[in-house]
Design an enzyme around this catalytic site. Sequence first.
Site, mmCIF file in Angstrom:
data_model
loop_
_atom_site.group_PDB
_atom_site.id
_atom_site.type_symbol
_atom_site.label_atom_id
_atom_site.label_comp_id
_atom_site.label_asym_id
_atom_site.label_seq_id
_atom_site.Cartn_x
_atom_site.Cartn_y
_atom_site.Cartn_z
ATOM 1 N N LEU A 15 0.823 -1.216 0.000
ATOM 2 C CA LEU A 15 0.000 0.000 0.000
ATOM 3 C C LEU A 15 0.853 1.261 0.000
ATOM 4 O O LEU A 15 0.337 2.363 -0.185
ATOM 5 C CB LEU A 15 -0.922 0.013 1.223
ATOM 6 C CG LEU A 15 -2.021 -1.049 1.252
ATOM 7 C CD1 LEU A 15 -2.864 -0.894 2.500
ATOM 8 C CD2 LEU A 15 -2.907 -0.939 0.012
ATOM 9 N N GLU A 90 8.670 2.515 10.681
ATOM 10 C CA GLU A 90 7.769 1.815 9.764
ATOM 11 C C GLU A 90 7.874 0.317 10.034
ATOM 12 O O GLU A 90 8.967 -0.246 9.994
ATOM 13 C CB GLU A 90 8.187 2.124 8.321
ATOM 14 C CG GLU A 90 7.366 1.400 7.295
ATOM 15 C CD GLU A 90 8.044 1.398 5.918
ATOM 16 O OE1 GLU A 90 8.924 2.250 5.662
ATOM 17 O OE2 GLU A 90 7.704 0.522 5.106
ATOM 18 N N ILE A 98 1.778 -13.301 11.392
ATOM 19 C CA ILE A 98 2.348 -13.762 12.664
ATOM 20 C C ILE A 98 3.738 -13.182 12.897
ATOM 21 O O ILE A 98 4.103 -12.885 14.019
ATOM 22 C CB ILE A 98 2.414 -15.307 12.809
ATOM 23 C CG1 ILE A 98 2.967 -15.937 11.549
ATOM 24 C CG2 ILE A 98 1.068 -15.867 13.209
ATOM 25 C CD1 ILE A 98 3.287 -17.408 11.735
ATOM 26 N N THR A 137 -15.653 -0.113 2.872
ATOM 27 C CA THR A 137 -14.837 0.249 4.041
ATOM 28 C C THR A 137 -14.619 -0.923 4.996
ATOM 29 O O THR A 137 -13.850 -0.803 5.938
ATOM 30 C CB THR A 137 -15.500 1.382 4.855
ATOM 31 O OG1 THR A 137 -16.735 0.902 5.386
ATOM 32 C CG2 THR A 137 -15.758 2.598 4.001
ATOM 33 N N LYS A 172 -17.986 7.451 8.039
ATOM 34 C CA LYS A 172 -18.305 6.068 8.399
ATOM 35 C C LYS A 172 -17.074 5.368 8.998
ATOM 36 O O LYS A 172 -17.162 4.702 10.027
ATOM 37 C CB LYS A 172 -18.770 5.339 7.130
ATOM 38 C CG LYS A 172 -19.256 3.942 7.360
ATOM 39 C CD LYS A 172 -19.886 3.404 6.073
ATOM 40 C CE LYS A 172 -20.143 1.914 6.158
ATOM 41 N NZ LYS A 172 -20.462 1.355 4.832
ATOM 42 N N CYS A 331 28.633 -0.565 -8.937
ATOM 43 C CA CYS A 331 29.087 -1.720 -8.157
ATOM 44 C C CYS A 331 29.449 -2.881 -9.080
ATOM 45 O O CYS A 331 30.497 -2.867 -9.703
ATOM 46 C CB CYS A 331 28.049 -2.087 -7.100
ATOM 47 S SG CYS A 331 28.789 -2.946 -5.711
ATOM 48 N N LEU A 332 28.549 -3.870 -9.231
ATOM 49 C CA LEU A 332 28.820 -4.925 -10.205
ATOM 50 C C LEU A 332 29.104 -4.311 -11.578
ATOM 51 O O LEU A 332 29.951 -4.791 -12.321
ATOM 52 C CB LEU A 332 27.617 -5.874 -10.290
ATOM 53 C CG LEU A 332 27.693 -6.945 -11.372
ATOM 54 C CD1 LEU A 332 28.785 -7.950 -11.075
ATOM 55 C CD2 LEU A 332 26.348 -7.651 -11.525
ATOM 56 N N GLY A 333 28.417 -3.222 -11.895
ATOM 57 C CA GLY A 333 28.601 -2.552 -13.184
ATOM 58 C C GLY A 333 30.035 -2.092 -13.399
ATOM 59 O O GLY A 333 30.585 -2.203 -14.499
ATOM 60 N N HIS A 457 27.354 2.848 -4.142
ATOM 61 C CA HIS A 457 25.964 2.930 -4.632
ATOM 62 C C HIS A 457 25.425 4.358 -4.482
ATOM 63 O O HIS A 457 24.772 4.660 -3.483
ATOM 64 C CB HIS A 457 25.070 1.968 -3.846
ATOM 65 C CG HIS A 457 25.324 0.533 -4.159
ATOM 66 N ND1 HIS A 457 24.654 -0.146 -5.152
ATOM 67 C CD2 HIS A 457 26.209 -0.353 -3.629
ATOM 68 C CE1 HIS A 457 25.097 -1.392 -5.213
ATOM 69 N NE2 HIS A 457 26.038 -1.540 -4.293
ATOM 70 N N GLU A 459 22.996 5.698 -5.733
ATOM 71 C CA GLU A 459 21.533 5.798 -5.783
ATOM 72 C C GLU A 459 20.922 5.957 -4.390
ATOM 73 O O GLU A 459 19.837 6.510 -4.253
ATOM 74 C CB GLU A 459 20.922 4.578 -6.488
ATOM 75 C CG GLU A 459 21.020 3.238 -5.751
ATOM 76 C CD GLU A 459 22.303 2.460 -6.034
ATOM 77 O OE1 GLU A 459 23.324 3.097 -6.370
ATOM 78 O OE2 GLU A 459 22.293 1.214 -5.913
HETATM 79 N N1 GLN Z 1 28.737 -9.117 -6.287
HETATM 80 C C1 GLN Z 1 29.629 -8.008 -6.284
HETATM 81 C C2 GLN Z 1 30.418 -7.907 -4.983
HETATM 82 O O1 GLN Z 1 30.044 -8.512 -4.009
HETATM 83 C C3 GLN Z 1 28.876 -6.711 -6.531
HETATM 84 C C4 GLN Z 1 27.960 -6.363 -5.407
HETATM 85 C C5 GLN Z 1 26.970 -5.288 -5.802
HETATM 86 O O2 GLN Z 1 26.809 -4.995 -6.977
HETATM 87 N N2 GLN Z 1 26.285 -4.717 -4.840
HETATM 88 O O3 GLN Z 1 31.414 -7.239 -4.937
#
Ligand code: GLN
Length: 483
Positions: A15, A90, A98, A137, A172, A331-333, A457, A459
């Site tokens: 939600l 949150e 459960i 509701t 209501k 990262c992996l990129g 990261h 982002e």
């Molecule tokens: N698997 C890769 C590592 O552990 C990249 C991790 C990731 O992209 N967050 O270094």
Amino acid sequence: MSRYIFVTGGVCSGLGKGVASGSIASLLENRGYEVRMIKIDPYLNVDAGTMNPFQHGEVYVTDDGAETDEIKARIFRVGEQPGVDVTMVEIGGTVGDIESIPFLEAARQFIHDIGRENVLFVHLTLVPVVYMGEPKTKPTQHSVRELREIGIQPDVLLVRSHDPLEEDLRRKISLFTDVDKEAVLSAYDVRTTIYEIPLVYAEQKLDEIIVRKLRLPPKGLVRDGWRAYVDRFVGATRTAKVAIVGKYTDLHDSYISIFEALLHGAVANDARVELVKIEGEELEDGRDLAGVFAGCDGMLVPGGFGSRGIEGMIRAVRFARESGLPFFGICLGLQIMVVEYARAVLGLADANSTEFSPESKHPVVSLLEEQVDVKTYGGTMRLGRGDSHLAAGTRIAAAYARRVISERHRHRYEVSNRYRKQLEDAGLVVSGLTPDESLVESVEWPDHPWGVGVQFHPEFTSRPTAAGPLFAAFIDACLSQKR
Ligand code: GLN
């Protein structure tokens, strides 16, 4: 002393408790309050961080890299930091599950620990529409009853529905749940962007209600950055089409922060972003990549774990490097960028990361203990915020407009220091390092419009009104490519 706001959800999952919590926090911040947020995933004895993104969605990373829980003590530890006015908690899942019972019980005990007047319970519910368009509701009434059985009387209801709730329905719901009518809010689906949600709440005076119920002393500040953001979002005229080559692309939630950060970067450029999600694995059959990426203005390879789809990503990255397509590796990129460069430019045909090929003769990405020259580090995950020093004259330094940055990490493998010099001699730009220079934090392609990889990261720290600098710069590069 901090006040505590608990956000729970009923009727069904999905939600938008996270969005609701974030929106409330932002409204309170706009009034000058210092807010902290906690998200509890109600699992006991399960390491949520290692769950498959397909089941769980993205694993978000905080500054301190925390992944643990110990219910009340952990909540108090956040709220008792100096200067905190409001701590938002949150509680994931749906009331009635459960696994969330111990967490809701912890929330209930706050009433006794710090007094009812210092705790506020916000509950999200849903008013579905059944045939003939009739809104119902009853699920809301039942879900509030379930919460009351546990001993929690909600103070505010955020009632999710497709269209704004009619007055008589609010009345209501109020009657059957004992929640003041003014505190039964219509949290209807917004038509533009989720960043309009704080505006919808503010219109219904949610911030005033919270300030009054919690007796928060006024701070004399009322700010509103959201209207301007939403207007800019709506008014965007250009579009950047970005291909995401990953491995959890089927589930939108697994890369949610990256998608949001791209959107922030687009809005910063008065543009929209159109995402084309591609599974790395699908690119392994030798298909023509010019066709696959036709019409794309840029490519992004996000983080990931395990070997599935890696060879397809390497093909995609080679295509971006050779064709001059703006590229952003996270990262992996970044690790894929390094492997691809080692193979194609250094001529190390079997170069790889030891994560995917432990036997590789050229482990250009590996665990630190596998790199003979550094023996002191363990193989555990590098988690949370850490500094990087950026080299002058690089794209990343230009994007951040500073030389020392701090971003969040979540990875295990590193660019091997044994290959760093060879890679640099072959042209790969090592544009960022940890302060002690022991680890590579970012790389860039030479002679390329925009090809940047980062081990961290970015982002996770991008915000709608303060886009992550690399996302803004990447989208800018995509738009220039288009021109
Ligand atoms: N698997 C890769 C590592 O552990 C990249 C991790 C990731 O992209 N967050 O270094």
